[in-house]
Design a protein around this motif. Structure first.
Motif, short mmCIF file in Angstrom:
data_model
loop_
_atom_site.label_atom_id
_atom_site.label_comp_id
_atom_site.label_asym_id
_atom_site.label_seq_id
_atom_site.Cartn_x
_atom_site.Cartn_y
_atom_site.Cartn_z
N ASN A 224 0.83 -1.22 0.00
CA ASN A 224 0.00 0.00 0.00
C ASN A 224 0.86 1.27 0.00
N LYS B 295 1.93 4.62 -1.54
CA LYS B 295 1.31 5.65 -2.39
C LYS B 295 2.25 6.03 -3.54
N HIS B 296 1.66 6.16 -4.74
CA HIS B 296 2.42 6.61 -5.91
C HIS B 296 1.47 7.45 -6.78
N ASP B 297 1.24 8.68 -6.32
CA ASP B 297 0.29 9.55 -7.01
C ASP B 297 0.78 10.00 -8.37
N ASN C 229 -2.71 4.84 -8.10
CA ASN C 229 -2.09 5.67 -7.07
C ASN C 229 -1.26 4.86 -6.07
N LEU C 230 -0.92 3.61 -6.44
CA LEU C 230 -0.08 2.75 -5.59
C LEU C 230 1.09 2.20 -6.40
#
Length: 243
Positions: free
Chosen positions: A185, A187-189, A195-196
């Motif tokens: 989980n 985050k990779h916006d 977004n993960l």
């Protein structure tokens, strides 16, 4: 003239013998003292020798342990804690030879973190290092057997060696890798596909033989990984000849 067997002559001879006996006794005593000193010295030398031998044994054990630790350090990636490229190459070569003899399947998974450069650019290199560490450890957790090996192949690319594993088993491991990474989980916006943090995976399986080199398996897994990226990333592709 007095006879040679006269009492006087006998007394003189006896006195001479007594004198010689005293000399011999003194020499005997000196020799006994010398032997005692030599024995004590020998015992001291033996005690010292045993101590030296113990020191040598302890030093050899410490040296063997240091060599083992050095070898482990030389085969581990300093950032992620999993196997490095050197160990990957050595393991691949060794298992290739073994499976060539046994004629058993050999599978390889190559994975690449999707849009990892954008992650670094967005969150910084320290966050990127932490992300890479978590992803590598997740891959390591999926390589469950003693003969399996998860290694940092280069940059954000990770390889999993799966000896004696067919394509069905390798695909199962690849799916487990994606599941484990999703559960992180992270985050990779900045990722255009979600977004993960996610990973693209290429899987290849081959039965080795002496006429082929291990780089054939690497090339096949790399081609499958390339197709996974072409097809939109965050997916698994199994190599087949039509790729």
């Amino acid at each position: 003239m007095e006879s040679e067997t006269s009492p006087e002559h006998l007394r003189q001879e006896l006195a001479q013998l007594r004198l010689e006996l005293e000399v011999l006794q003194r020499e005997k005593l000196d020799l006994e003292i010398m032997v005692e000193n030599i024995t004590e010295h020998a015992d001291a030398i033996e005690v010292e020798l045993r101590a030296r031998n113990q020191d040598v044994q302890e030093l050899n054990e410490r040296l063997a342990l240091a060599n083992k630790e050095l070898e482990q350090l030389a085969s581990v990636d300093g950032l992620t804690g999993i196997a490095n490229r050197r160990r990957f190459d050595m393991t691949l070569e060794r298992e290739w030879k073994r499976l060539s003899r046994d004629q058993k399947p050999f599978s390889l998974i190559l994975g690449d973190i999707d849009y990892f450069k954008r992650y670094n650019d967005t969150y910084g290199h320290q966050a990127g290092d932490e992300c890479l560490q978590k992803v590598c450890q997740a891959c390591h957790a999926c390589a469950k057997r003693a003969s399996d090996l998860a290694a940092r192949y280069g940059g954000e690319e990770i390889a999993i060696i799966l000896p004696d594993t067919d394509s069905i088993g390798a695909m199962y491991i690849a799916q487990d890798v994606r599941r484990q990474i999703r559960q992180l989980n992270i985050k990779h916006d900045a990722s255009p596909i979600g977004n993960l943090i996610s990973m693209s995976l290429g899987v290849a399986t081959i039965i080795p033989h002496n006429q082929l080199r291990p780089n054939v398996l690497i090339n096949q897994a790399d081609m499958a990984l390339y197709r996974a990226k072409q097809n939109g990333r965050n997916r698994i592709v199994l190599f087949h000849k039509s790729l």
